[in-house]
Write an enzyme that holds these catalytic residues in place. Structure first.
Site, short mmCIF file in Angstrom:
data_model
loop_
_atom_site.label_atom_id
_atom_site.label_comp_id
_atom_site.label_asym_id
_atom_site.label_seq_id
_atom_site.Cartn_x
_atom_site.Cartn_y
_atom_site.Cartn_z
CG HIS A 1 20.33 22.07 -40.22
ND1 HIS A 1 19.08 22.22 -40.79
CD2 HIS A 1 21.08 23.10 -40.68
CE1 HIS A 1 19.08 23.30 -41.54
NE2 HIS A 1 20.29 23.85 -41.50
CD GLU B 1 16.99 18.51 -37.28
OE1 GLU B 1 17.95 19.31 -37.14
OE2 GLU B 1 15.89 18.87 -37.69
CB CYS C 1 16.77 17.84 -41.05
SG CYS C 1 18.15 18.95 -40.71
#
Length: 144
Positions: free
Chosen positions: A48, A50, A81
C-alpha cells in the site's frame, strides 16, 4: 495533498487502486518521499502507498521512527496502514476520501482509539475529499 493525488493517478494508470501517499518533514513541509499502491505490480498485498512510503523513508533515514514527519494520503488508511503509521510514530496523518468499508482510522476497527495503540497521531480527514473520492469512483466504474 496535490502530490499525493498525482501519485494516486500514477497508480490508476498502472492498473492499481489509485491511492497515493507523501511524507513531509513536519517543521519545514519538505517532501521526503512519495509513493503509490503497487499491490498488483509487486504481487504483495502489503504494498500500500503508506507502507511503501514508510519503508522507503525509514531506509533513507536509517530509522524506524518518523516522529518528525507528517503523512498525506488520498484514502483513509486501512487497519494495516494505520498500525504501520502508529509504529512509525508519524506525527500527523492527513487523508482525503473516507473509507467506510475498509478504513481503519475513523471507520472499522478505529486503530488509534484502542488503549493498546502505542502512538496516536493527530488525524485530519476530508482534505481534497471530492477529488480523491472521484478518482477512486472513476477507477472502479471503469472496471465494472
Amino acid at each position: 495533498m496535490a502530490l499525493a493525488l498525482i501519485e494516486a493517478k500514477t497508480a490508476a494508470e498502472a492498473g492499481e487502486v489509485p491511492v497515493g501517499a507523501v511524507i513531509v518533514e513536519s517543521q519545514t513541509g519538505k517532501v521526503l518521499v512519495r509513493s503509490h499502491n503497487r499491490v498488483e505490480r509487486d504481487n504483495d498485498p502489503t504494498a500500500h502507498a503508506e507502507v511503501l512510503a514508510i519503508r522507503t523513508l525509514g531506509k533513507q533515514l536509517g530509522s524506524a521512527r518518523l516522529g518528525n514527519c507528517d503523512l498525506y494520503v488520498t484514502l483513509e488508511p486501512c487497519p494495516m496502514c494505520a498500525t504501520a503509521i502508529s509504529f512509525a510514530r508519524i506525527r500527523r496523518v492527513y487523508y482525503g476520501a473516507y473509507d467506510p468499508k475498509g478504513g481503519g482510522v475513523e471507520h472499522g476497527p478505529r486503530i488509534y482509539e484502542h488503549n493498546t495503540c502505542h502512538h496516536h497521531p493527530e488525524v485530519y480527514g476530508g482534505l481534497s475529499e471530492e477529488a480523491c473520492a472521484a478518482l477512486l469512483k472513476s477507477f472502479f466504474q471503469e472496471r465494472r
